[in-house]
Design a protein around this motif. Structure first.
Motif, PDB file in Angstrom:
ATOM      1  N   GLN A   1       0.827  -1.203   0.000  1.00  8.33           N
ATOM      2  CA  GLN A   1       0.000   0.000   0.000  1.00  8.33           C
ATOM      3  C   GLN A   1       0.869   1.265   0.000  1.00  8.33           C
ATOM      4  O   GLN A   1       0.587   2.237  -0.703  1.00  8.33           O
ATOM      5  CB  GLN A   1      -0.916   0.001   1.234  1.00  8.33           C
ATOM      6  CG  GLN A   1      -1.908  -1.141   1.283  1.00  8.33           C
ATOM      7  CD  GLN A   1      -3.035  -0.993   0.273  1.00  8.33           C
ATOM      8  OE1 GLN A   1      -3.115  -0.003  -0.442  1.00  8.33           O
ATOM      9  NE2 GLN A   1      -3.900  -1.994   0.208  1.00  8.33           N
TER      10      GLN A   1
ATOM     11  N   GLU B   1      -8.576   6.186  -4.958  1.00  7.05           N
ATOM     12  CA  GLU B   1      -7.745   4.980  -4.842  1.00  7.05           C
ATOM     13  C   GLU B   1      -6.539   5.244  -3.947  1.00  7.05           C
ATOM     14  O   GLU B   1      -6.161   4.408  -3.120  1.00  7.05           O
ATOM     15  CB  GLU B   1      -7.293   4.513  -6.228  1.00  7.05           C
ATOM     16  CG  GLU B   1      -8.388   3.875  -7.063  1.00  7.05           C
ATOM     17  CD  GLU B   1      -7.862   3.382  -8.397  1.00  7.05           C
ATOM     18  OE1 GLU B   1      -6.617   3.355  -8.568  1.00  7.05           O
ATOM     19  OE2 GLU B   1      -8.676   3.015  -9.264  1.00  7.05           O
TER      20      GLU B   1
ATOM     21  N   GLU C   1      -7.745   5.441  -0.389  1.00  9.24           N
ATOM     22  CA  GLU C   1      -8.010   4.104   0.156  1.00  9.24           C
ATOM     23  C   GLU C   1      -6.716   3.387   0.524  1.00  9.24           C
ATOM     24  O   GLU C   1      -6.656   2.667   1.534  1.00  9.24           O
ATOM     25  CB  GLU C   1      -8.806   3.290  -0.864  1.00  9.24           C
ATOM     26  CG  GLU C   1     -10.251   3.780  -1.037  1.00  9.24           C
ATOM     27  CD  GLU C   1     -10.965   3.074  -2.175  1.00  9.24           C
ATOM     28  OE1 GLU C   1     -10.319   2.227  -2.836  1.00  9.24           O
ATOM     29  OE2 GLU C   1     -12.150   3.371  -2.407  1.00  9.24           O
TER      30      GLU C   1
ATOM     31  N   VAL D   1     -17.439   5.788   3.148  1.00  9.32           N
ATOM     32  CA  VAL D   1     -17.278   6.509   1.879  1.00  9.32           C
ATOM     33  C   VAL D   1     -18.615   6.519   1.147  1.00  9.32           C
ATOM     34  O   VAL D   1     -19.238   5.466   0.975  1.00  9.32           O
ATOM     35  CB  VAL D   1     -16.191   5.869   0.998  1.00  9.32           C
ATOM     36  CG1 VAL D   1     -16.045   6.641  -0.317  1.00  9.32           C
ATOM     37  CG2 VAL D   1     -14.857   5.819   1.732  1.00  9.32           C
TER      38      VAL D   1
END
Length: 342
Positions: free
Chosen positions: A192, A216, A219, A237
């Motif tokens: 990530q 994205e 997240e 969200v």
């Protein structure tokens, strides 16, 4: 991509105006001799006058264009007088050669001829200097605009390149701890983090990105923080359908979410809820990042992230966008408003 200037802006109007202006003067000379306008000698003298004017004025224009010292009033007056005398002499030679009215007798006409041609070259000089001044003003304005856009681009790139080291230091420390406790979570966290870094680097070359791409990255950031804070971080969200392609400054939402985590989750022993919403409003697209808690006083935070987010928004989107921070009903809300065109 560099836009091509309009056709009228790309044309060189010097020679069309030169030919047109001196041709009008030649027709004026012919009109003065209306009863003999068809005489070959009269036509030849008019053509010679036009050719002399073109030749002399073109040389004068090269001096004015390339040597600013010639723009002084005294030098221009002397030059105009010389040009008037030269034009008078060349036209006089044409009269001697073509003899449209017979032999030239006496010189009583000389002062009037010199005065006439000095007047012609004075008018030409004034018109040329006016056109030259307007052209230079346009060039100066275009250069100033280019420099302003360049400075704006540099500032925008600098703001986009700013990444909060606090977040990455915490993430690396978390990875270090997870390597021994939960290697699988550590591996996910590294993935990530790498994805977020890749997005930050790639988006630094553009002014705006689609909302979907920004989400994205958000997240990915929240997934990293979820590993750190576990149940203390609760996210919801809610994105209205059709807003995925709305353009936003890169890393703008991530900055706001980072602030929400820092001041809502990190400073609370019980954690905080974070809400990310996007919807269409009367003035355009509204994006809200909210966290449960109280708004920090200016002295409690440098608010660098919020300040940079506002600057980035103004540079990338323009004056029609805004970013407001307010506390209401136990929630701290950062509301990003984008104009309809966005």
């Amino acid at each position: 991509m560099t836009s091509t200037p309009p056709l009228l802006a790309r044309l060189n109007w010097y020679w069309p105006l030169q030919l047109g202006g001196w041709s009008v003067l030649g027709l004026f000379d012919l009109a003065q001799a209306m009863d003999r306008a068809g005489d070959p000698g009269v036509i030849a003298v008019s053509i010679a006058a036009v050719a002399a004017g073109l030749l002399l004025s073109d040389g004068w224009h090269r001096l004015l264009k390339g040597r600013p010292a010639w723009h002084r009033m005294g030098r221009m007056a002397a030059a105009v007088f010389v040009l008037g005398c030269a034009s008078t002499f060349l036209v006089y030679l044409a009269f001697l050669v073509f003899k449209p009215f017979g032999e030239v007798r006496g010189y009583a006409w000389l002062p009037y001829a010199v005065l006439f041609w000095c007047g012609v070259h004075t008018v030409w000089t004034v018109m040329y200097l006016a056109a030259l001044s307007m052209r230079r003003a346009r060039h100066a304005e275009a250069e100033a605009l280019r420099l302003e856009l360049h400075a704006k681009d540099i500032e925008l790139r600098a703001l986009q390149a700013q990444v909060n080291p606090h977040f990455f230091f915490n993430s690396l420390n978390s990875v270090r701890a997870l390597i021994y406790e939960d290697p699988e979570s550590a591996a996910r966290m590294i993935d990530q983090l790498a994805g977020l870094m890749r997005y930050a680097l790639q988006s630094g070359h553009v002014e705006t990105v689609p909302l979907a791409a920004e989400l994205e990255a958000v997240e990915a950031y929240l997934a990293i923080e979820k590993i750190r804070f576990e149940e203390r971080l609760r996210v919801r969200v809610d994105i209205e359908p059709g807003l995925e392609h709305v353009m936003v400054p890169p890393m703008s939402l991530q900055t706001l979410v980072e602030n929400a985590v820092k001041y809502g989750v990190e400073l609370s022993t019980t954690g905080s809820d974070i809400r990310i919403r996007a919807w269409r409003g009367a003035g355009g697209t509204l994006i809200e990042i909210a966290n449960a808690g109280a708004l920090r006083l200016p002295g409690d935070s440098t608010q660098v992230g919020l300040t940079n987010a506002r600057k980035r928004l103004a540079l990338a989107v323009g004056g029609g966008a805004s970013l407001d921070l307010a506390e209401c009903d136990g929630w701290v809300r950062a509301t990003l408003q984008l104009p309809v065109a966005a």
